[in-house]
Design a protein around this motif. Structure first.
Motif, PDB file in Angstrom:
ATOM      1  N   CYS A  66       0.202  -1.504   0.441  1.00 42.39           N
ATOM      2  CA  CYS A  66       0.290  -0.031  -0.239  1.00 42.39           C
ATOM      3  C   CYS A  66       0.799   1.640  -0.113  1.00 42.39           C
ATOM      4  N   ALA A  68       1.510   4.520   1.382  1.00 38.90           N
ATOM      5  CA  ALA A  68       1.426   5.283   2.344  1.00 38.90           C
ATOM      6  C   ALA A  68       1.090   6.669   1.973  1.00 38.90           C
ATOM      7  N   LEU A  71      -2.367   8.421   1.843  1.00 36.23           N
ATOM      8  CA  LEU A  71      -3.666   8.471   2.515  1.00 36.23           C
ATOM      9  C   LEU A  71      -4.200   9.039   3.524  1.00 36.23           C
ATOM     10  N   GLU A  72      -4.753   9.178   3.905  1.00 38.30           N
ATOM     11  CA  GLU A  72      -5.638  10.374   4.748  1.00 38.30           C
ATOM     12  C   GLU A  72      -4.872  10.093   6.234  1.00 38.30           C
ATOM     13  N   SER A  74      -6.098   9.579   9.376  1.00 35.13           N
ATOM     14  CA  SER A  74      -6.231   8.540  10.332  1.00 35.13           C
ATOM     15  C   SER A  74      -6.313   6.411   9.440  1.00 35.13           C
ATOM     16  N   ARG A  75      -6.114   6.964   7.882  1.00 33.73           N
ATOM     17  CA  ARG A  75      -5.798   4.993   7.974  1.00 33.73           C
ATOM     18  C   ARG A  75      -4.448   5.130   7.869  1.00 33.73           C
ATOM     19  N   GLN A  76      -3.092   6.355   7.393  1.00 33.45           N
ATOM     20  CA  GLN A  76      -2.255   5.850   7.495  1.00 33.45           C
ATOM     21  C   GLN A  76      -1.878   5.711   9.200  1.00 33.45           C
ATOM     22  N   ALA A  78      -3.825   3.714  11.000  1.00 31.99           N
ATOM     23  CA  ALA A  78      -3.963   2.575  11.031  1.00 31.99           C
ATOM     24  C   ALA A  78      -3.171   1.368  10.084  1.00 31.99           C
ATOM     25  N   LEU A  79      -2.309   1.751   9.113  1.00 36.38           N
ATOM     26  CA  LEU A  79      -1.961   0.921   8.833  1.00 36.38           C
ATOM     27  C   LEU A  79      -0.161   1.413   9.499  1.00 36.38           C
ATOM     28  N   ARG A  80       0.081   1.937  10.019  1.00 33.50           N
ATOM     29  CA  ARG A  80       1.256   2.171  11.140  1.00 33.50           C
ATOM     30  C   ARG A  80       1.239   1.020  11.804  1.00 33.50           C
ATOM     31  N   SER A  81      -0.615   1.231  12.763  1.00 35.02           N
ATOM     32  CA  SER A  81      -0.579   0.300  14.028  1.00 35.02           C
ATOM     33  C   SER A  81      -0.706  -1.341  13.487  1.00 35.02           C
ATOM     34  N   THR A 110      -5.823  -0.598  19.978  1.00 40.34           N
ATOM     35  CA  THR A 110      -6.422  -1.490  18.335  1.00 40.34           C
ATOM     36  C   THR A 110      -7.075  -2.333  19.517  1.00 40.34           C
TER      37      THR A 110
END
Length: 225
Positions: A66, A68, A71-72, A74-76, A78-81, A110
């Motif tokens: 993906c 990164a 991404l917005e 918030s989605r970034q 989430a991807l980081r987490s 999470t």
């Protein structure tokens, strides 16, 4: 092959000062990668960009397929987490929380469930901290703080571990233990990127890169007859 991580032509500038200059790298599942270089040369900046904690001036960071950068926030986040575990140069623990609670912070964020506490206790026990579960950071030694931070990074079994000087300021025995634990994560298919000044630790990685004047070069291993 699908890489865990791709860094494509990443540059970073602060005003007219260019810290990173078209840096590229890839990380395969189960592989470890060490980055060496002079202090202040941009290694931590590169690690922060890889971990989606900073934005690059240009270039792309592809995490688990993906892009990164597009991404917005918030989605970034989430991807980081979901993908990264961080071992910072300083432990960055929350002083109002116990060692066990600090390890559990990623699980709380999470909503990972009760199984996370079982794993947190197992990790702290593995690192010799079973008697320190309810100690707060100010009651722990530097080595103990670093091991709590390592347990926190490993808690959710991330796909990529990012470690910034993980053995700095540790006595040799504890440094070796921390290094062993980090490198063992690759056996389960995770990837490891570590920044280090320790040539011995760097030599244990599968790939050894050197950052100099903003550019990344692969260090060839010396083969002795």
């Amino acid at each position: 092959m699908k890489y865990l991580l791709e860094v494509r032509e990443v540059s970073k500038s602060y005003g007219e000062e260019r810290i990173l200059d078209a840096v590229s790298l890839v990380l395969e599942p189960g592989k470890s990668l060490a980055i060496t270089g002079q202090s202040g040369g941009g290694k931590t900046t590169l690690l922060s960009i890889i971990g989606l904690l900073q934005q690059a001036t240009s270039g792309a960071v592809i995490v688990d397929g993906c892009d990164a950068g597009g991404l917005e926030p918030s989605r970034q986040a989430a991807l980081r987490s979901a993908c990264f575990g961080f071992v910072f140069q300083r432990a960055r623990l929350i002083h109002s929380l116990t060692a066990l609670e600090n390890v559990l912070v990623p699980a709380w964020l999470t909503r990972a469930g009760k199984a996370a506490e079982v794993r947190a206790r197992e990790l702290l026990g593995r690192f010799g901290l079973e008697e320190r579960l309810h100690y707060r950071p100010q009651e722990l030694s530097i080595g103990q703080l670093r091991r709590v931070a390592l347990a926190r990074a490993l808690l959710l079994k991330p796909k990529v571990i990012l470690a910034d000087e993980p053995t700095n300021d540790l006595d040799p025995a504890i440094a070796a233990e921390v290094a062993d634990c980090l490198l063992e994560t690759c056996g389960s298919g995770a990837g490891l990127i570590l920044v280090t000044h320790d040539p011995g630790l760097a030599a244990r990685a599968d790939i050894n890169l050197h950052l100099q004047q903003g550019c990344l070069f692969e260090q060839r291993r010396t083969v002795h007859a």
